[in-house]
Structure formats: structure tokens, C-alpha cells
Design a protein around this motif. Structure first.
Motif, mmCIF file in Angstrom:
data_model
loop_
_atom_site.group_PDB
_atom_site.id
_atom_site.type_symbol
_atom_site.label_atom_id
_atom_site.label_comp_id
_atom_site.label_asym_id
_atom_site.label_seq_id
_atom_site.Cartn_x
_atom_site.Cartn_y
_atom_site.Cartn_z
ATOM 1 N N MET A 173 -4.180 22.472 0.880
ATOM 2 C CA MET A 173 -4.286 22.241 2.319
ATOM 3 C C MET A 173 -4.281 20.749 2.633
ATOM 4 S SD MET A 173 -7.202 25.113 3.227
ATOM 5 C CE MET A 173 -7.347 24.643 4.944
ATOM 6 N N LYS A 174 -5.024 19.973 1.821
ATOM 7 C CA LYS A 174 -5.138 18.536 2.039
ATOM 8 C C LYS A 174 -3.904 17.758 1.580
ATOM 9 C CE LYS A 174 -9.339 18.120 3.792
ATOM 10 N NZ LYS A 174 -9.648 17.358 5.015
ATOM 11 N N ALA A 175 -2.964 18.442 0.943
ATOM 12 C CA ALA A 175 -1.718 17.776 0.570
ATOM 13 C C ALA A 175 -0.932 17.374 1.819
ATOM 14 C CB ALA A 175 -0.868 18.690 -0.316
ATOM 15 N N ASN A 235 -15.514 17.439 3.514
ATOM 16 C CA ASN A 235 -14.315 16.605 3.361
ATOM 17 C C ASN A 235 -14.241 16.001 1.958
ATOM 18 O OD1 ASN A 235 -11.924 15.622 4.448
ATOM 19 N ND2 ASN A 235 -12.841 13.714 5.116
ATOM 20 N N PHE A 236 -14.511 16.857 0.968
ATOM 21 C CA PHE A 236 -14.575 16.429 -0.432
ATOM 22 C C PHE A 236 -13.223 15.960 -0.963
ATOM 23 C CE2 PHE A 236 -14.419 17.666 -4.996
ATOM 24 C CZ PHE A 236 -15.386 16.793 -5.476
ATOM 25 N N ILE A 237 -12.160 16.611 -0.536
ATOM 26 C CA ILE A 237 -10.820 16.292 -1.013
ATOM 27 C C ILE A 237 -10.113 15.408 0.020
ATOM 28 C CG2 ILE A 237 -8.606 17.218 -1.784
ATOM 29 C CD1 ILE A 237 -10.965 17.959 -3.563
ATOM 30 N N PRO A 238 -9.598 14.243 -0.385
ATOM 31 C CA PRO A 238 -8.910 13.351 0.569
ATOM 32 C C PRO A 238 -7.584 13.951 1.030
ATOM 33 C CG PRO A 238 -8.626 12.538 -1.664
ATOM 34 C CD PRO A 238 -9.619 13.662 -1.751
ATOM 35 N N GLN A 239 -7.220 13.667 2.262
ATOM 36 C CA GLN A 239 -5.939 14.146 2.788
ATOM 37 C C GLN A 239 -4.840 13.133 2.470
ATOM 38 O OE1 GLN A 239 -5.775 16.423 6.379
ATOM 39 N NE2 GLN A 239 -4.221 15.069 7.264
ATOM 40 N N MET A 240 -3.738 13.635 1.936
ATOM 41 C CA MET A 240 -2.612 12.776 1.581
ATOM 42 C C MET A 240 -1.783 12.442 2.826
ATOM 43 S SD MET A 240 -2.953 12.331 -1.699
ATOM 44 C CE MET A 240 -4.724 12.305 -1.373
ATOM 45 N N ASN A 241 -1.196 11.251 2.837
ATOM 46 C CA ASN A 241 -0.392 10.818 3.977
ATOM 47 C C ASN A 241 1.052 10.489 3.601
ATOM 48 O OD1 ASN A 241 -2.516 10.911 5.984
ATOM 49 N ND2 ASN A 241 -3.396 9.125 4.952
ATOM 50 N N GLY A 242 1.419 10.713 2.348
ATOM 51 C CA GLY A 242 2.773 10.427 1.906
ATOM 52 C C GLY A 242 3.402 11.641 1.246
ATOM 53 N N VAL A 297 2.417 15.741 -5.300
ATOM 54 C CA VAL A 297 1.591 15.690 -6.515
ATOM 55 C C VAL A 297 0.307 16.493 -6.323
ATOM 56 C CG1 VAL A 297 0.199 14.194 -7.994
ATOM 57 C CG2 VAL A 297 2.514 13.495 -7.342
ATOM 58 N N GLN A 298 -0.350 16.317 -5.168
ATOM 59 C CA GLN A 298 -1.593 17.045 -4.925
ATOM 60 C C GLN A 298 -1.330 18.539 -4.743
ATOM 61 O OE1 GLN A 298 -5.022 15.306 -3.170
ATOM 62 N NE2 GLN A 298 -5.018 16.786 -1.482
ATOM 63 N N MET A 299 -0.222 18.883 -4.122
ATOM 64 C CA MET A 299 0.121 20.292 -3.955
ATOM 65 C C MET A 299 0.288 20.969 -5.313
ATOM 66 S SD MET A 299 0.874 22.989 -2.092
ATOM 67 C CE MET A 299 1.023 22.324 -0.429
ATOM 68 N N ILE A 300 1.042 20.335 -6.203
ATOM 69 C CA ILE A 300 1.274 20.908 -7.529
ATOM 70 C C ILE A 300 -0.029 20.975 -8.326
ATOM 71 C CG2 ILE A 300 2.442 20.566 -9.747
ATOM 72 C CD1 ILE A 300 4.783 19.349 -8.158
ATOM 73 N N ALA A 301 -0.838 19.908 -8.224
ATOM 74 C CA ALA A 301 -2.134 19.910 -8.910
ATOM 75 C C ALA A 301 -3.016 21.046 -8.390
ATOM 76 C CB ALA A 301 -2.829 18.564 -8.722
#
Length: 220
Positions: free
Chosen positions: A26-28, A94-101, A107-111
Motif C-alpha cells: 500500500m505504501k509503495a 505510520n510504521f512503513i514510509p510511503q514511497m514517492n518515486g 522495489v517496495q512493492m516487490i519486497a
């Protein structure tokens, strides 16, 4: 440590990893994974948190898999409740940072997908009963004889279409998740030399009997 408690800890680890993986996707910030598109769409429609929607959908799926002959266990029940609770907690703090790129998001989605796959492995292997969605995946595997990854992929595509119609957020991350989750599960299960259908899951009654036997053994 007693085997029963080792299995129980493995179950809890698996449930937490699954929830963590969901929040990571979600945070990706590339569009939600299929089930989250589905849950978000329903939540948006009826005014409910995504975690609570996850719990109610899991309950509905449990009814379906029982009717199709799959057994429910302690793991199924805890999965149904705790994944939704963990998702809401992780989102609240808000433990997981949201990606902006794009690159960092992919990378975060695949992880996140691999984290979900490992979560699936841990709690299925605990033998306390697969989670609702994995029970549905296993039912499909047994009924169709298709690879477990393909069964999961079919389910992902089906729910994302419904979620999209309900207004759930979709994007390139949704496509990655819909097609990538099957590969991630297949890779993780292969690496762990794990066949999901070979696990003999305990029903709630069997788990209760085993726990009582352990308790009275300690008391004696």
C-alpha cells in the motif's frame, strides 16, 4: 520449547508478516494490491476501515471454504481477525514510509509481495489451518490441479476487477501485485521445498485436545 508453542509462534509470525507485506504494498504508492483494492473499495462504499473490511471478507470466505470441504482451525480464525487488526495498527502508527518515486515504489512493492509470500509459508506450515484466502487458494489447487501460484493469481485478478468497479485505487503496482504474487509464492514455496496441500491442518477441536493434553501433562 514445546512443539505446540513453536508452531503457535510460527503462526503469529506468519500473520504479522502477511499484514506487514500488505502495508508495504500500500505504501509503495503505485496503486494497491488486488485484495486491498477490493477491501478499500468496499470500505469506501460503506464507510469502514480497510482492516475491518478485511475481517468481514475473511469471515465470508471462511463460510465458502467450509462449504467446499476445507477444514478451519485456530490459524484460520486468528488470521481472519489479526491481519485486519495489524493492518490498521501499522497504518495508524505510520510504521512503513510511503514511497514517492517509481523505482523505490516498485522495489517496495516487490519486497511487500515476498513478505506476504513468506507470511503465507509460515502460517500455513504451522498446521493450525490456512488463512481464509490461502484456504480458498488451496481449495482451487485441489479442485483444478493447477499450480498453487496460478490459483492465487486467478483470485487476485478476480478481486481487483471488483475492487476497481467499487473505486479502489489501482495503478502499475496493482498490475505488479496481481501477476507478481503468484511468482513470489511459487518462488518462496519452492525455496522452502514446501507443498501447501501436503500440510495436515488441525481443526479447532484437535487443537483444543492437544492443548488440554499439554496442560494436564504439565500439571501432572
Amino acid at each position: 520449547m514445546n512443539i505446540f508453542f513453536q508452531r503457535f509462534i510460527k503462526l503469529l509470525i506468519g500473520i504479522f508478516l502477511f499484514a506487514l507485506g500488505i502495508v508495504m504494498t500500500m505504501k509503495a504508492n503505485l496503486g494497491f494490491a488486488p485484495w486491498e483494492v477490493f477491501h478499500w473499495g468496499i470500505g469506501k462504499t460503506i464507510g469502514m476501515s480497510i482492516g475491518n473490511v478485511s475481517i468481514f471478507i475473511s469471515l465470508f470466505i471462511c463460510v465458502i471454504v467450509v462449504l467446499m470441504g476445507e477444514k478451519l482451525g485456530l490459524g484460520t480464525i486468528l488470521n481472519m481477525i489479526l491481519i485486519g487488526v495489524f493492518i490498521d495498527i501499522l497504518l495508524f502508527f505510520n510504521f512503513i514510509p510511503q514511497m514517492n518515486g517509481l523505482v523505490s515504489g516498485v522495489v517496495q512493492m516487490i519486497a511487500g509481495l515476498f513478505t506476504i509470500a513468506y507470511g503465507s509459508y509460515f502460517y500455513i506450515d504451522s498446521g493450525f489451518g490456512a488463512g481464509p484466502r490461502d484456504s480458498l487458494m488451496i481449495v482451487m489447487r485441489r479442485k483444478t490441479k493447477l499450480p498453487v501460484g496460478l490459483c492465487r493469481g486467478i483470485l487476485e485478478i478476480f478481486v481487483v476487477l471488483i475492487g476497481w468497479k467499487l473505486g479502489g485505487p489501482i495503478g502499475i503496482g496493482t498490475v505488479i501485485a496481481a501477476f507478481g504474487i503468484s511468482f513470489c509464492i511459487q518462488i518462496v514455496f519452492s525455496l522452502m521445498r514446501f507443498e501447501a496441500t501436503s500440510v495436515k491442518h488441525e481443526t479447532l477441536d484437535v487443537t483444543q485436545k492437544n492443548f488440554k493434553a499439554l496442560y494436564f501433562k504439565k500439571e501432572g
